[in-house]
Design a protein around this motif. Structure first.
Motif, PDB file in Angstrom:
ATOM      1  N   MET A  54      23.875 -77.907   6.793  1.00 38.73           N
ATOM      2  CA  MET A  54      22.506 -77.499   6.424  1.00 38.73           C
ATOM      3  C   MET A  54      22.338 -77.605   4.914  1.00 38.73           C
ATOM      4  O   MET A  54      23.194 -77.190   4.145  1.00 38.73           O
ATOM      5  CB  MET A  54      22.266 -76.052   6.870  1.00 38.73           C
ATOM      6  CG  MET A  54      20.878 -75.570   6.515  1.00 38.73           C
ATOM      7  SD  MET A  54      20.690 -73.885   7.070  1.00 38.73           S
ATOM      8  CE  MET A  54      20.774 -74.124   8.826  1.00 38.73           C
TER       9      MET A  54
ATOM     10  N   LEU B 142      16.196 -75.726  12.382  1.00 38.80           N
ATOM     11  CA  LEU B 142      15.882 -74.660  13.341  1.00 38.80           C
ATOM     12  C   LEU B 142      15.170 -75.206  14.570  1.00 38.80           C
ATOM     13  O   LEU B 142      15.482 -74.840  15.701  1.00 38.80           O
ATOM     14  CB  LEU B 142      14.993 -73.599  12.677  1.00 38.80           C
ATOM     15  CG  LEU B 142      15.711 -72.562  11.838  1.00 38.80           C
ATOM     16  CD1 LEU B 142      14.709 -71.608  11.221  1.00 38.80           C
ATOM     17  CD2 LEU B 142      16.704 -71.786  12.695  1.00 38.80           C
TER      18      LEU B 142
ATOM     19  N   LEU C  35      17.613 -77.012  16.704  1.00 37.88           N
ATOM     20  CA  LEU C  35      18.462 -76.063  17.421  1.00 37.88           C
ATOM     21  C   LEU C  35      17.772 -75.541  18.665  1.00 37.88           C
ATOM     22  O   LEU C  35      18.396 -75.366  19.710  1.00 37.88           O
ATOM     23  CB  LEU C  35      18.786 -74.874  16.525  1.00 37.88           C
ATOM     24  CG  LEU C  35      20.010 -75.015  15.655  1.00 37.88           C
ATOM     25  CD1 LEU C  35      20.158 -73.767  14.822  1.00 37.88           C
ATOM     26  CD2 LEU C  35      21.224 -75.228  16.526  1.00 37.88           C
TER      27      LEU C  35
ATOM     28  N   PHE D 143      12.273 -70.417  20.155  1.00 36.46           N
ATOM     29  CA  PHE D 143      13.465 -70.031  19.407  1.00 36.46           C
ATOM     30  C   PHE D 143      13.148 -69.958  17.921  1.00 36.46           C
ATOM     31  O   PHE D 143      13.513 -69.001  17.246  1.00 36.46           O
ATOM     32  CB  PHE D 143      14.619 -71.016  19.651  1.00 36.46           C
ATOM     33  CG  PHE D 143      15.858 -70.668  18.891  1.00 36.46           C
ATOM     34  CD1 PHE D 143      16.557 -69.495  19.189  1.00 36.46           C
ATOM     35  CD2 PHE D 143      16.323 -71.455  17.850  1.00 36.46           C
ATOM     36  CE1 PHE D 143      17.689 -69.149  18.483  1.00 36.46           C
ATOM     37  CE2 PHE D 143      17.452 -71.111  17.142  1.00 36.46           C
ATOM     38  CZ  PHE D 143      18.138 -69.965  17.462  1.00 36.46           C
TER      39      PHE D 143
ATOM     40  N   GLU E 162      11.082 -66.990  17.240  1.00 34.87           N
ATOM     41  CA  GLU E 162      11.881 -65.767  17.386  1.00 34.87           C
ATOM     42  C   GLU E 162      12.714 -65.506  16.133  1.00 34.87           C
ATOM     43  O   GLU E 162      12.740 -64.387  15.608  1.00 34.87           O
ATOM     44  CB  GLU E 162      12.807 -65.900  18.607  1.00 34.87           C
ATOM     45  CG  GLU E 162      13.529 -64.609  18.917  1.00 34.87           C
ATOM     46  CD  GLU E 162      14.685 -64.802  19.907  1.00 34.87           C
ATOM     47  OE1 GLU E 162      14.685 -65.824  20.618  1.00 34.87           O
ATOM     48  OE2 GLU E 162      15.571 -63.935  19.933  1.00 34.87           O
ATOM     49  N   ILE E 163      13.348 -66.573  15.631  1.00 36.77           N
ATOM     50  CA  ILE E 163      14.185 -66.421  14.437  1.00 36.77           C
ATOM     51  C   ILE E 163      13.323 -66.011  13.240  1.00 36.77           C
ATOM     52  O   ILE E 163      13.678 -65.109  12.470  1.00 36.77           O
ATOM     53  CB  ILE E 163      14.928 -67.745  14.143  1.00 36.77           C
ATOM     54  CG1 ILE E 163      16.008 -67.990  15.200  1.00 36.77           C
ATOM     55  CG2 ILE E 163      15.562 -67.730  12.749  1.00 36.77           C
ATOM     56  CD1 ILE E 163      17.121 -66.969  15.197  1.00 36.77           C
TER      57      ILE E 163
ATOM     58  N   LEU F   5      12.256 -62.458  13.619  1.00 33.16           N
ATOM     59  CA  LEU F   5      13.397 -61.580  13.332  1.00 33.16           C
ATOM     60  C   LEU F   5      13.611 -61.461  11.828  1.00 33.16           C
ATOM     61  O   LEU F   5      13.846 -60.379  11.295  1.00 33.16           O
ATOM     62  CB  LEU F   5      14.674 -62.113  13.991  1.00 33.16           C
ATOM     63  CG  LEU F   5      14.843 -61.843  15.477  1.00 33.16           C
ATOM     64  CD1 LEU F   5      16.022 -62.648  16.023  1.00 33.16           C
ATOM     65  CD2 LEU F   5      15.061 -60.352  15.731  1.00 33.16           C
ATOM     66  N   PHE F   6      13.464 -62.614  11.147  1.00 36.07           N
ATOM     67  CA  PHE F   6      13.660 -62.594   9.700  1.00 36.07           C
ATOM     68  C   PHE F   6      12.593 -61.732   9.035  1.00 36.07           C
ATOM     69  O   PHE F   6      12.900 -60.862   8.233  1.00 36.07           O
ATOM     70  CB  PHE F   6      13.625 -64.014   9.125  1.00 36.07           C
ATOM     71  CG  PHE F   6      13.589 -64.025   7.620  1.00 36.07           C
ATOM     72  CD1 PHE F   6      14.723 -63.734   6.874  1.00 36.07           C
ATOM     73  CD2 PHE F   6      12.396 -64.281   6.940  1.00 36.07           C
ATOM     74  CE1 PHE F   6      14.678 -63.713   5.486  1.00 36.07           C
ATOM     75  CE2 PHE F   6      12.350 -64.251   5.547  1.00 36.07           C
ATOM     76  CZ  PHE F   6      13.498 -63.964   4.817  1.00 36.07           C
TER      77      PHE F   6
ATOM     78  N   ALA G  55      22.101 -59.396   1.734  1.00 39.58           N
ATOM     79  CA  ALA G  55      21.665 -59.697   3.103  1.00 39.58           C
ATOM     80  C   ALA G  55      20.556 -60.745   3.096  1.00 39.58           C
ATOM     81  O   ALA G  55      20.567 -61.690   3.897  1.00 39.58           O
ATOM     82  CB  ALA G  55      21.186 -58.414   3.780  1.00 39.58           C
TER      83      ALA G  55
ATOM     84  N   LYS H 295      19.929 -63.004   0.917  1.00 40.32           N
ATOM     85  CA  LYS H 295      20.440 -64.287   0.437  1.00 40.32           C
ATOM     86  C   LYS H 295      20.772 -65.215   1.609  1.00 40.32           C
ATOM     87  O   LYS H 295      20.361 -66.372   1.639  1.00 40.32           O
ATOM     88  CB  LYS H 295      21.695 -64.047  -0.414  1.00 40.32           C
ATOM     89  CG  LYS H 295      22.373 -65.291  -0.943  1.00 40.32           C
ATOM     90  CD  LYS H 295      23.627 -64.937  -1.732  1.00 40.32           C
ATOM     91  CE  LYS H 295      24.764 -64.471  -0.818  1.00 40.32           C
ATOM     92  NZ  LYS H 295      26.008 -64.194  -1.569  1.00 40.32           N
ATOM     93  N   SER H 296      21.486 -64.684   2.600  1.00 38.72           N
ATOM     94  CA  SER H 296      21.886 -65.529   3.722  1.00 38.72           C
ATOM     95  C   SER H 296      20.760 -65.720   4.717  1.00 38.72           C
ATOM     96  O   SER H 296      20.478 -66.835   5.155  1.00 38.72           O
ATOM     97  CB  SER H 296      23.066 -64.913   4.458  1.00 38.72           C
ATOM     98  OG  SER H 296      24.071 -64.586   3.559  1.00 38.72           O
ATOM     99  N   SER H 297      20.119 -64.603   5.094  1.00 37.41           N
ATOM    100  CA  SER H 297      19.142 -64.726   6.181  1.00 37.41           C
ATOM    101  C   SER H 297      17.954 -65.581   5.765  1.00 37.41           C
ATOM    102  O   SER H 297      17.437 -66.367   6.574  1.00 37.41           O
ATOM    103  CB  SER H 297      18.698 -63.336   6.649  1.00 37.41           C
ATOM    104  OG  SER H 297      18.160 -62.612   5.561  1.00 37.41           O
TER     105      SER H 297
ATOM    106  N   ALA I 256      18.003 -68.088   3.733  1.00 44.01           N
ATOM    107  CA  ALA I 256      18.400 -69.501   3.720  1.00 44.01           C
ATOM    108  C   ALA I 256      18.270 -70.103   5.108  1.00 44.01           C
ATOM    109  O   ALA I 256      17.953 -71.280   5.263  1.00 44.01           O
ATOM    110  CB  ALA I 256      19.835 -69.629   3.231  1.00 44.01           C
ATOM    111  N   HIS I 257      18.502 -69.275   6.145  1.00 50.27           N
ATOM    112  CA  HIS I 257      18.449 -69.800   7.512  1.00 50.27           C
ATOM    113  C   HIS I 257      17.031 -70.072   7.998  1.00 50.27           C
ATOM    114  O   HIS I 257      16.861 -70.685   9.055  1.00 50.27           O
ATOM    115  CB  HIS I 257      19.168 -68.850   8.476  1.00 50.27           C
ATOM    116  CG  HIS I 257      20.656 -69.017   8.435  1.00 50.27           C
ATOM    117  ND1 HIS I 257      21.285 -70.122   8.938  1.00 50.27           N
ATOM    118  CD2 HIS I 257      21.636 -68.238   7.917  1.00 50.27           C
ATOM    119  CE1 HIS I 257      22.589 -70.019   8.750  1.00 50.27           C
ATOM    120  NE2 HIS I 257      22.820 -68.882   8.118  1.00 50.27           N
ATOM    121  N   VAL I 258      16.031 -69.574   7.275  1.00 52.55           N
ATOM    122  CA  VAL I 258      14.660 -69.954   7.678  1.00 52.55           C
ATOM    123  C   VAL I 258      14.046 -70.886   6.626  1.00 52.55           C
ATOM    124  O   VAL I 258      12.845 -71.093   6.606  1.00 52.55           O
ATOM    125  CB  VAL I 258      13.739 -68.725   7.886  1.00 52.55           C
ATOM    126  CG1 VAL I 258      14.172 -67.951   9.122  1.00 52.55           C
ATOM    127  CG2 VAL I 258      13.753 -67.818   6.659  1.00 52.55           C
TER     128      VAL I 258
END
Lengths: 689, 138
Positions: free
Chosen positions: B1, B33, B36, B43, B46-47, B50-51, B80, B82-84, B86-88
């Motif tokens: 990623m 995403l 995935l 999905f 949802e992500i 959640l974020f 926390a 920082k990572s989450s 990046a995933h969105v």
């Protein structure tokens, strides 16, 4: 001691080591023997010294400098091994010929030496811990045959002649019928007699058992082979070497091809085995010169195998897989059947979820719901069995309850950090087996070290790349599979060890039980008597022996047949058993003879007990077929006296009393040192002064 | 990623004038995403949801921490997020949180901590808007 062995021993004709060998044996049998004395004794026999130096140098697998003196050789081999080796060599020196004309003494030693040299070589390549002892065990593994030939030259000669080419197990049956003891047992007894290690005796006795082909499914897990495997394998190689070396000779060819089994037994590649065999040949020639024995002129194993290949004979010996349990006499080869197996990888290690295996169970512990969802999603897409926990405390309890194989945990969590979770898991039995992966955004070296110290197996960086995550999980699966395979192998090894132990115990129990009456047998009786005899000298308790003999038993056998005879024996055994006191030991000595050992008995109590037995047998009729009679027994009672030197004297006294009882008209009890009272048909014993 | 937030990437969404031209959302991360989800739009939403739910709490924490100069509180939140984020695909915001985290770990009581913290809180507002736009587009 086997009673029959005792008889052999008493003839004074058992093979025995040379004077130097005997001296070494007696010298080293004491714990605190004088080391200098041992060296001096060996030096006094130059031939023996040379042989000991030779074996010390040829057992040298670690590239140590060669030894040149007996003292150095003793240091290298250890006293225990030197003792055995000295014994073996001195036996060869002094037992090269004998009166048994059909027993080829020279051939016997050639075979034994070939076996010993083969075993020695195998012991070295398989890293068996003590090659010199393996050599001696192999050299003497058939010494029982030599002993029988020495003690009964004519009878054994006849047996050998009549059973030329018979396998050892068949020969043993004939020996047992003829002498009441077979060469395996004699070997074991001799080894014990000479004070050789217990495992040598075990090998001797276990060789008497047919190797069970159904055991082939046991996984061979590597590790050093058992001494028994080595001896069996070495024997097989020696038989090939002593064979005709004619490729046209079907019997020999079958023997040669059976080397495959040797390879399987030792978990050895066939090519490697052939080259080892080829290395044994010159080594054997060396030994032959040194000991002055003719050795077989064996050809090249590898050439023969190549020639068989060329002629299109069954060629499985050359680097192909083995077919287990094939009868080699039939030259039926189906190697193609196995090719498929060969082509298939051993374990599908490089796929994430391997065929037929349950998917790995993974627990994901993460307090951030979004990260948790992402991790779980990626893993589920690869068909892993995924569990999730949204806090470290939930994670801990789920890990302990569901015992996943892999735990993937966030590092930074409230309550308990991922590192603390790992540390806690590692302290538990179940947790110690899990593969722990930490997901972290921290890259601090100190923290990484701390995490590994806590028992973490691997890291995944955060934010994570899904492909990296899955690759790490793949690595985890490989590690788990390797460990599980190692554990399965260890379990198999333990099972083998246990089974061997059980087999040995069963064998020992069987060796001490009379098959017909299920009473302890003569072997047991003598062993027990020896113990009690020694115990008596320690604690001063009395010891009485009663020998019971069924009267006119021959008539029963002759008139009613052996079936009836056996029924009578069983019935008498049963009634004797139910009328002996709990502390007494009843055994069947053989034939129609039984013995009762009474510890702590006086002459009076022993005689009274004997009379009770006599009356019980007389009162009970035996019914079998046409036979409806009661039999009677005669009993000879003896009590240990200070004049008796060994327990043999005690037995002898009881035997003499029994003889008197028979002479006195049977169905009566006589005690040693007491004349039978002709006036009474019954018991008539007065204690002698 | 790809988390390096390459500014030349295609399909840039919201543009932030305060951030020197960096995109608030990295299209590649969102593509990952989507991929995935395997065409499963749910999905992705949802992500993102959640974020958004989690991040709001964290940002409030961060804000409170800055007010009271509680370094630890700010650090937990920044770490926390920082990572989450990046995933969105909120790459710029993630980088800002990483910077803030390292300021918190440093022993100096720097002005930069406050400045970076305020920048992060402000930037989150833009991330929120951009992500809600993404949700609306699904």
């Amino acid at each position: 001691m086997h009673p029959q062995f005792n008889e052999l021993r008493l003839t004074g004709n058992l093979p025995s080591p040379s004077a130097a060998g005997l001296k070494i044996l007696t010298l080293t049998s004491k714990e605190d023997f004088a080391y200098d004395e041992l060296i001096k004794t060996m030096l006094a026999d130059p031939a023996l010294s040379g042989r000991i130096i030779k074996i010390a140098n040829s057992a040298n697998r670690d590239g140590l400098p060669a030894v040149h003196t007996v003292a150095q050789a003793t240091m290298r081999l250890g006293v225990r091994a030197v003792r055995s080796v000295a014994l073996g060599f001195s036996l060869i020196a002094d037992n090269r010929r004998g009166a048994a004309k059909d027993f080829d003494f020279q051939q016997y030693w050639s075979d034994s030496l070939a076996t010993a040299v083969a075993v020695h070589m195998l012991a070295q390549v398989t890293r068996f811990p003590d090659p010199a002892s393996a050599f001696t065990c192999a050299l003497l593994c058939d010494v029982g045959k030599l002993a029988l030939a020495c003690v009964h030259p004519e009878r054994y000669s006849a047996i050998i002649k009549a059973n030329t080419g018979a396998p050892d197990l068949a020969l043993a049956k004939v020996e047992a019928r003829e002498f009441g003891i077979d060469h395996f047992e004699v070997t074991s007894e001799l080894m014990e007699h000479w004070g050789l290690p217990g495992e040598f005796q075990e090998v001797a006795l276990l060789r008497a058992m047919d190797p069970d082909p159904s055991d082939d499914d046991l996984v061979d897990v590597g590790g050093p082979p058992e001494l028994l495997d080595l001896v069996r394998s070495g024997r097989q190689i020696a038989r090939v070497m002593n064979g005709s070396w004619e490729i046209e000779d079907a019997r020999w060819r079958g023997l040669f091809l059976s080397l495959q089994h040797v390879g399987e037994e030792l978990a050895m590649d066939p090519d490697a085995l052939l080259s080892i065999c080829d290395a044994i040949v010159p080594s054997l020639e060396d030994w032959g010169r040194l000991i002055d024995l003719p050795v077989p002129s064996a050809g090249s194993f590898q050439d023969i195998a190549a020639e068989m290949e060329r002629r299109g004979m069954r060629s499985a010996l050359i680097s192909t897989t083995f077919e287990i349990g094939v009868d080699f006499a039939e030259e039926a080869a189906e190697p193609s059947v196995f090719q498929e197996d060969l082509d298939r990888p051993l374990l599908p290690l490089d796929s994430f979820s391997s065929d037929g295996q349950a998917p790995s169970r993974i627990l994901v512990v993460e307090d951030d719901p979004q990260m948790l969802r992402l991790l779980a999603h990626h893993l589920k897409r690869q068909n892993f069995d995924v569990m999730t926990a949204s806090s470290s405390s939930d994670g801990l309890s789920m890990a302990l309850e569901h015992t996943p194989q892999i735990v993937i945990s966030d590092w930074m969590m409230p309550e308990m950090s991922g590192v603390d979770l790992c540390r806690t898991l590692r302290r538990s039995q179940a947790g110690s087996r899990m593969y722990l992966i930490l997901v972290t955004a921290c890259g601090d070296d100190e923290q990484v070290v701390e995490a590994f110290d806590a028992g973490v197996d691997d890291f995944v960086g955060k934010p994570f790349n899904p492909r990296i995550l899955l690759a790490r999980v793949g690595a985890a699966e490989r590690a788990i599979q390797l460990r599980e395979r190692a554990e399965a192998a260890e379990r198999a090894r333990l099972r083998q060890v246990t089974e061997l132990g059980i087999m040995t115990r069963k064998l020992r129990a069987a060796a001490l039980t009379d098959a017909l009456t299920h009473l302890p047998n003569r072997r047991y009786a003598m062993k027990r008597l020896k113990q009690e005899w020694e115990g008596m000298h320690r604690n001063g308790r009395g010891l009485a022996v009663t020998i019971v003999d069924i009267d006119a038993f021959k008539r029963v056998n002759d008139q009613f047949g052996h079936d009836t005879g056996d029924a009578v024996l069983r019935s008498v055994a049963l009634h004797l058993q139910s009328h002996t006191r709990g502390s007494d030991v009843l055994c069947r000595l053989g034939g129609e003879e039984f013995i009762v050992l009474s510890v702590g008995g006086t002459a009076e109590t022993a005689s009274l007990a004997a009379e009770r037995l006599r009356a019980a047998i007389e009162a009970k009729a035996v019914h079998h077929g046409d036979f409806h009679e009661s039999v009677t027994v005669s009993l000879g009672v003896a009590i240990a006296t200070p004049e008796m030197e060994t327990f043999d004297d005690l037995i002898k006294a009881a035997d003499e009393a029994l003889y008197e009882a028979k002479e006195g008209g049977r169905n009566r009890v006589c005690s040693a040192g007491t004349a039978p009272d002709p006036a009474s048909g019954r018991q008539s014993d007065r204690r002698s002064a | 990623m790809n988390t390096s937030g390459d500014s030349g990437g295609p399909a840039a969404h919201n543009h932030s004038p305060e951030n020197g031209g960096g995109e608030i959302l990295d299209a590649k991360a969102l593509d990952v995403l989507r991929e995935l989800g395997g065409g499963d739009a749910e999905f992705l939403s949802e992500i993102v949801e959640l974020f958004l739910a989690e991040a709001l709490t964290r940002v409030n924490e961060m804000h409170a921490g800055l007010e009271g100069l509680e370094k630890d509180r700010v650090l937990q939140a920044a770490h926390a997020l920082k990572s989450s984020s990046a995933h969105v695909g909120a790459v710029e915001f993630s980088r800002c949180c990483a910077e803030l985290e390292s300021h918190c770990r440093s022993s100096e009581q720097s002005e930069d901590l406050i400045l970076t913290g305020r920048r992060a809180v402000a930037m989150y507002a833009e991330v929120q808007v951009a992500l809600k736009a993404v949700l609306g587009a699904i």
